[in-house]
Design a protein around this motif. Structure first.
Motif, mmCIF file in Angstrom:
data_model
loop_
_atom_site.group_PDB
_atom_site.id
_atom_site.type_symbol
_atom_site.label_atom_id
_atom_site.label_comp_id
_atom_site.label_asym_id
_atom_site.label_seq_id
_atom_site.Cartn_x
_atom_site.Cartn_y
_atom_site.Cartn_z
ATOM 1 N N GLY B 263 80.222 87.567 52.961
ATOM 2 C CA GLY B 263 79.573 86.556 52.116
ATOM 3 C C GLY B 263 80.544 86.008 51.080
ATOM 4 O O GLY B 263 81.248 86.763 50.413
ATOM 5 N N ILE B 264 80.591 84.689 50.998
ATOM 6 C CA ILE B 264 81.410 84.059 49.952
ATOM 7 C C ILE B 264 80.547 83.868 48.713
ATOM 8 O O ILE B 264 79.471 83.262 48.799
ATOM 9 C CB ILE B 264 81.950 82.694 50.444
ATOM 10 N N ILE B 265 80.968 84.413 47.591
ATOM 11 C CA ILE B 265 80.151 84.336 46.373
ATOM 12 C C ILE B 265 80.297 82.940 45.774
ATOM 13 O O ILE B 265 81.312 82.615 45.153
ATOM 14 C CB ILE B 265 80.574 85.405 45.345
ATOM 15 N N SER B 266 79.277 82.112 45.957
ATOM 16 C CA SER B 266 79.398 80.704 45.565
ATOM 17 C C SER B 266 79.606 80.566 44.057
ATOM 18 O O SER B 266 80.348 79.700 43.608
ATOM 19 C CB SER B 266 78.179 79.904 46.036
ATOM 20 N N GLU B 267 78.962 81.441 43.253
ATOM 21 C CA GLU B 267 79.109 81.348 41.792
ATOM 22 C C GLU B 267 80.561 81.552 41.359
ATOM 23 O O GLU B 267 80.998 80.974 40.359
ATOM 24 C CB GLU B 267 78.237 82.388 41.082
ATOM 25 N N LEU B 268 81.312 82.396 42.090
ATOM 26 C CA LEU B 268 82.684 82.674 41.668
ATOM 27 C C LEU B 268 83.663 81.634 42.214
ATOM 28 O O LEU B 268 84.603 81.246 41.527
ATOM 29 C CB LEU B 268 83.107 84.082 42.087
#
Lengths: 477, 479
Positions: B263-268
Motif C-alpha cells: 500500500g502506498i500511503i497517500s498522506e505521506l
C-alpha cells in the motif's frame, strides 16, 4: 494535652515502609541498611545514562500482602514518574504509582474497634540519603552535602489513611497496629529508628459544630510513635491558637523538632507542587494474575487482631487489654495458647507471659511450652507462690530451659501447710489488734500490711492469696 | 589482499575461512577513516587501539580453533549514545564530555559476542535531537556525497561511517526517523526495527517510548545480518519483547514479492514539502515492485497527518524527564556555584545546546499542570489513533510504502533557523515510531542534484520478514 472545648482535630497519616526484599525495587543491588555508603549501587540505582529499571517480583508480592492485610482491592496498576530535582534522587524523578495504585480502598481496625479507612497503599522507590554539612542540617545554608545512594531504589510501600482519626491516641494506635501488621506479614521490619518505617501526619482542626475540614499541615521527621503523639498534640494546639487569635493556618510542610518539642515551618505549599507526573515509559503495566492475588490472600500470615482474639478467648482477658497486645507483639501468643491448651490457667499464663517472659522476649520465644505450662500449673495449684513462680521462670529463661520442679525444689519452694499458715496468721493478728480492728471495719488498705507481716514471718514462703483468704475467713468467724 | 571484501557478510566469511585476518580488515578500515575523517567528521572517537586489540584477540581465537561468530572481524561504528565500558560516551553533548560508562550496552555485548569489532563512536545531533547532525556540540558531520550538504540526523555519523567505508555496518538510534532519514540522505540502508525487538539497555534515552536501536549497512543483507545479531529478548529492558522473533534469512533476502500486497500511503506521498524528484523516484520504486509481481495500490492512513504534532509533544515530554539527571551532581559537567539551585542552572545552561534546551522546555510545558490534557494527553490520544489507522491498513496490505525523506540532502544552515522546517524532515518517518512498527529506508537512485534518494518500507509490528522481502526487491531493482 487535649484541645479546648469546641475544637476537633482531624488526622490522616501517610506511612512509608521499606519492604524487606533481598534486592532493590528495580535492580539487583542488596537492600541492606547500615552498609558502608555507596557500596550497594549499580548503573540503574545510580540513574546512570542508558540504565533501565526492571521490577522486583518479590517487592510486588510484599506490596500485595500489605494490601491483603489491609483489606484492600488488589488491582492492575501502573508506574509514573514524579519529576523534581533533588541531589539524592539520581534520575531527578522518582518512579512511583500515581493514579492506578496496586492497592485501593482498604481499612484498618484499631484494637478498640475504631475503624480507619486506608485510601491506598502503593509501590515506589526510595531516594538516597543526604547529609547536609554545616548550617542547620538542611540543604539551604549547608557548606556541602554528602549523599549515600545505598538507599536509592529501595522498595517502599506508601500507605495513605483517610483523615478519620480524631485524637493523638488513635494515631498512635493506628501506627502501632499497622507496624504489627507489616511485621506479621513479613513485608517490613517496621523499624522507625532506622527509617524503615516513616510517618508523616496531616493535621487540621475545626470547630465541632462544623463538618468542614480546616487547612492542613503535614508534619514530617517524626521518628517514633511517642513523638507522633507529641507532634500531633503540639500542632493541633498551635493551629487552634492561630485561629483563636484571629489568624489563619497556612498549608505547609512542618518538621517536628524532638528536642524543642515543637513543629517548625518547612516548605509553604500554597499551590500544589507540579511534579509533571506521566506514565513511566521504561516499565510496562503491572497486572498480577488472579491466581497470584488469590495465593497472596490465602497464604497471608495470621494478623495481630486475629491472634489477639485467640489469646483473649483462651485466657478470658479482653482483646484490647495491654497484656494481650504485649504477648502478640512479642510473638509470645503461641506460648500462652500452648499452655492453655495443655490445661494451664489462662489468666495466670497471660500474666506471666506478658510480664516476666516479656522481659526476655527472645528467650521466651524459645521457651519450652511444657516447662512454661508446668510453672503455671504449680502456681495455680498453690504449690508455689506467685513470687516463687517468677523466680522459677527467671531461671528457665536465663538457662534456656530446665525442669521447673527441680528448680523449685532446689530453692526449697514448697506449698506451705495450711495449719502452719493459720497459726502464723493468728499470731500476726494477735500482735496487731488496732490494725485488725481497722481491717474488720472494712479498711482494705491494711490488707497489704497483714500480707507483708505474714510474708516476713514465713520468710516469703506464704502465698499472698492464701493469706488474704485466711484473713477474710477470720472476719467471718 | 588484492580483492578486499567490503560487505560485512563477505568480510565475516573471509575471516572465518582465513582468507583475510581481522587485523587486516581493521587496518583497511582505519586507513579509510584516516583518509576522510578530517573532512567528514563522522566520528567523536576513533578506537584504533581498542579495535586492533580486539582484532588480535579474534585472530588468536581463530588460530586456537575457536568457532567464529556471524560478524567475525567486522568493524562496526556505534552512535555515541550507546554505552561502551570505559570509553567516553558523549551524546555529542558538553554535559557528558569525559564521562566513561562503567558498563556496555546490550547491543555492544551482542555485537562483540558475534565477533564484530567496535572501531568508532560516531557523531550525532546532541542527545539525538535533530535531523542534520548540526546540533552536535562537537561540530557537524558532512555528507560524503557532497561535503557542502548535511548527512541527515540524528544518526548522521553512523550513516556517514557506512557511506564512506569507515565500517561496513554501524548502529544508530531512531526516535522519529534518526536512522532512516540519514540513511536516505547518505545512500545506505537503515532499519528501525519493531519497538522492543532490540534492547535499549545502555542506549542513552531521548524519548524512551519511541527510541529504538537499529543497523545501517551498505546492503540489505548486511542490515539483516546485523539485525539478526542485535535482536532478542533482554531481561534488563522491561519493554523488551519476550516472544519469538524472526531471523532474516535467504528466503527474505531473495526479495520475492509476487503476490505481496503493497500500500502506498497517500498522506505521506502527498505531504507538504515532498520534492518532485523524490516523488519521481518513489513512483519508479512502486512500479518496480509492481513489475516484480506485487499488488501495489494507494491507500489512506488518515491519522498519519497528525504524527508530527503528536511526536513533538510526546518526545520532548519524555526527554524533559530523561535529561533531568544531567544536573552536575554525579557525573559529567559541573559548573560550581554558591548553592544547589545555581549549580543546577549554570551546569545545564552551559552543558546543553539550544535544540536540547528548546525540547526540554517544550516537554516541561506539555506536562505541566493545566496544560497536560491539552497537549501531552491529547498527543497520546493521537498516538493511539495513528496506531489504529495503521492496524486497519495492515488488514489490507502486507507492507506500506512512502518516501523516507521529503528531499535529498540539504545545505548546512538551510533549516537551522527554522525548527519547524527541520522537523518536517521527519514527517514520513515519525508515524512508525509512534506505533512501534518496523520500517526501513532503501537507497533508490538519486535526485536532480545527483544525491541519494531513499524509499521507505513499513510493516506491522514483528513484520521484519515481509519488510526485508520488499526491501530486497527494491534493492534489486534500484537504478
Amino acid at each position: 494535652m487535649t484541645l479546648p472545648d469546641g475544637w476537633v482535630m482531624v488526622i490522616g497519616l501517610e506511612v512509608h515502609c521499606e519492604l524487606k526484599t533481598a534486592t532493590k525495587l528495580f535492580c539487583g543491588c542488596p537492600n541492606m541498611f547500615g552498609d558502608e555508603p555507596n557500596t550497594n549501587i549499580c548503573p540503574t540505582c545510580l540513574g546512570l545514562p542508558g540504565s533501565l529499571p526492571v521490577l522486583n517480583e518479590n517487592a510486588v508480592e510484599l506490596a500485595m500482602r500489605i494490601g491483603a492485610a489491609l483489606n484492600c482491592d488488589i488491582l492492575a496498576s501502573t508506574f509514573h514518574r514524579k519529576n523534581y530535582f533533588y541531589p539524592d534522587m539520581p534520575k531527578d524523578y522518582q518512579v512511583s504509582q500515581y493514579d492506578e495504585p496496586i492497592n485501593l480502598n482498604g481499612r484498618l481496625d484499631l484494637p478498640d474497634g475504631f475503624r480507619v479507612g486506608v485510601t491506598r497503599a502503593h509501590i515506589e522507590e526510595d531516594t538516597g540519603k543526604s547529609t547536609h554539612v554545616g548550617g542547620d542540617g538542611r540543604i539551604h545554608g549547608a557548606t556541602h552535602s554528602l549523599v549515600d545512594y545505598n538507599r536509592s531504589g529501595v522498595p517502599l510501600v506508601e500507605i495513605v489513611s483517610e483523615p478519620d482519626m480524631r485524637t493523638a491516641d488513635q494515631a498512635r494506635a493506628y501506627v502501632t497496629e499497622l507496624r504489627a501488621i507489616l511485621v506479621a506479614t513479613g513485608a517490613s521490619d517496621g523499624r522507625m529508628e532506622e527509617g524503615s518505617m516513616r510517618v508523616d501526619a496531616n493535621i487540621s482542626v475545626r470547630r465541632s459544630e462544623t463538618d468542614e475540614f480546616g487547612t492542613r499541615c503535614e508534619i514530617k521527621n517524626v521518628n517514633s510513635i511517642r513523638s507522633l503523639g507529641r507532634a500531633i498534640e503540639y500542632e493541633a494546639a498551635r493551629q487552634v491558637g492561630l485561629i483563636e487569635a484571629g489568624d489563619r493556618v497556612i498549608q505547609q510542610t512542618r518538621h517536628w523538632n524532638e528536642q524543642q518539642g515543637r513543629t517548625i515551618t518547612g516548605r509553604v505549599k500554597e499551590d500544589a507542587d507540579d511534579y509533571r507526573y506521566f506514565l513511566e515509559p521504561d516499565l510496562v503495566p503491572l497486572d498480577p494474575s488472579p491466581e497470584w492475588i488469590a495465593s497472596v490472600r490465602s497464604e497471608l500470615a495470621v494478623l495481630p487482631a486475629t491472634r489477639r482474639e485467640a489469646v483473649a478467648a483462651a485466657t478470658g482477658a479482653d482483646a484490647s487489654a495491654t497484656a494481650v497486645a504485649t504477648v502478640v507483639d512479642l510473638e509470645l501468643d503461641q506460648l500462652v495458647l500452648g499452655a492453655v491448651a495443655a490445661g494451664a490457667d489462662g489468666r495466670i499464663a497471660l500474666a506471666r507471659a506478658s510480664n516476666e517472659v516479656a522481659a526476655d522476649a527472645e528467650g521466651g520465644r524459645g521457651l519450652d511450652v511444657a516447662a512454661f505450662t508446668a510453672v503455671i500449673a504449680m502456681e495455680s495449684a498453690s504449690e508455689i507462690t506467685a513470687t516463687q513462680a517468677k523466680t522459677v521462670l527467671g531461671e528457665l529463661l536465663a538457662d534456656g530451659g530446665g525442669d521447673p520442679e527441680a528448680i523449685a525444689a532446689k530453692h526449697g519452694f514448697e506449698a506451705m501447710d495450711g495449719s502452719v499458715l493459720d497459726s502464723v496468721v493468728d499470731k500476726v493478728i494477735a500482735a496487731n489488734p488496732n490494725e485488725w480492728q481497722r481491717y474488720k471495719d472494712g479498711d482494705a488498705k491494711v490488707t497489704g500490711f497483714f500480707v507483708g507481716q505474714v510474708m516476713k514471718a514465713t520468710g516469703g514462703k506464704a502465698d499472698g492469696k492464701a493469706v488474704t483468704a485466711a484473713l477474710v475467713a477470720r472476719t467471718k468467724a | 589482499m588484492s580483492e578486499s571484501p567490503t560487505t560485512a557478510i563477505d568480510i565475516a566469511a573471509a575471516v572465518r575461512d582465513g582468507r583475510v585476518t581481522a587485523a587486516e580488515v581493521v587496518e583497511t578500515h582505519l586507513a579509510a577513516i584516516d583518509a576522510r575523517e578530517a573532512e567528514l567528521h563522522a566520528c567523536n572517537a576513533v578506537l584504533a587501539d581498542e579495535a586492533r586489540a580486539a582484532a588480535g584477540r579474534g585472530d588468536a581465537a581463530r588460530a586456537a580453533g575457536a568457532t567464529l561468530g556471524p560478524l567475525a572481524g567486522v568493524p562496526v561504528a556505534l552512535k555515541d549514545n550507546m554505552c561502551t565500558r570505559g570509553i567516553p560516551t558523549t551524546c555529542s553533548s558538553k554535559i557528558l564530555e569525559g564521562w566513561r560508562p562503567p558498563y556496555d550496552a546490550t547491543v555492544v555485548t551482542k555485537l562483540q559476542e558475534a565477533g564484530a569489532i567496535v572501531i568508532a563512536k560516531t557523531n550525532l545531533d546532541e542527545f539525538a535531537m535533530g535531523s542534520s547532525t548540526e546540533n552536535s556540540a562537537f561540530g557537524p558531520t558532512k555528507n560524503p556525497h557532497d561535503v557542502t550538504k548535511v548527512p541527515g540526523g540524528s544518526s548522521g555519523g553512523s550513516a556517514v561511517a557506512v557511506a564512506a567505508g569507515f565500517a561496513p555496518i554501524s548502529l544508530g538510534s531512531d526516535t522519529g526517523g534518526s536512522i532512516r532519514q540519514p540513511a536516505a540522505l547518505c545512500g545506505v540502508v537503515g532499519l528501525k526495527p519493531t519497538y522492543g525487538t532490540v534492547s535499549r539497555y545502555g542506549l542513552i534515552a531521548f524519548a524512551s517510548s519511541l527510541d529504538q536501536i537499529g543497523p545501517f549497512g551498505a546492503t540489505i543483507a548486511d542490515a539483516a545480518a546485523t539485525y539478526n545479531v542485535i535482536a532478542g529478548h533482554d531481561p534488563r529492558d522491561s519493554t523488551s519483547y519476550a516472544g519469538a522473533m524472526a531471523t532474516i534469512g535467504a528466503a527474505e533476502l531473495a526479495g520475492d514479492v509476487s503476490g505481496m500486497r503493497v500500500g502506498i500511503i497517500s498522506e505521506l506521498v502527498g505531504a507538504e514539502g515532498i520534492a518532485d524528484d523524490v516523488k519521481r523516484r518513489f513512483t519508479e520504486a512502486a512500479d518496480a515492485l509492481s513489475a516484480a509481481g506485487a499488488k501495489v495500490e494507494e491507500t489512506s492512513v488518515p491519522a498519519c497527518v497528525y504524527g508530527l504534532s503528536a511526536y513533538y509533544l510526546i518526545a520532548p515530554a519524555e526527554a524533559s524527564s530523561n535529561l533531568a539527571r544531567y544536573d552536575g551532581v554525579r557525573y559529567g559537567l559541573r559548573i560550581e556555584a554558591d548553592n544547589i539551585t545555581d549549580m543546577y542552572t549554570q551546569t545545564r545552561t552551559a552543558g546543553f545546546g539550544p535544540e536540547v534546551k528548546r525540547r526540554i522546555m517544550l516537554g516541561t510545558y506539555a506536562l505541566s499542570a493545566g496544560y497536560y490534557d491539552a497537549y501531552y494527553g491529547k498527543a497520546l490520544k493521537v498516538r493511539s489513533l495513528i496506531a489504529r489507522d495503521f492496524a486497519a491498513a495492515y488488514e489490507k496490505f502486507d507492507v506500506l510504502l512512502s518516501p523516507t525523506a521529503p528531499t535529498t540532502a540539504f545545505g548546512f544552515g538551510a533549516k537551522t533557523d527554522n525548527p519547524l522546517a527541520m522537523y518536517l524532515s521527519d514527517v514520513c518517518t515519525i508515524p512508525s515510531n509512534l506505533c512501534g512498527d518496523p520500517a526501513i529506508s532503501v537507497p533508490f537512485g538519486t535526485g536532480d542534484d545527483g544525491l541519494p534518494v531513499g524509499v521507505q518500507v513499513l510493516a506491522p509490528a514483528l513484520g521484519e520478514p515481509a519488510l526485508f522481502r520488499a526491501a530486497a526487491a527494491l534493492e534489486g531493482s534500484a537504478p
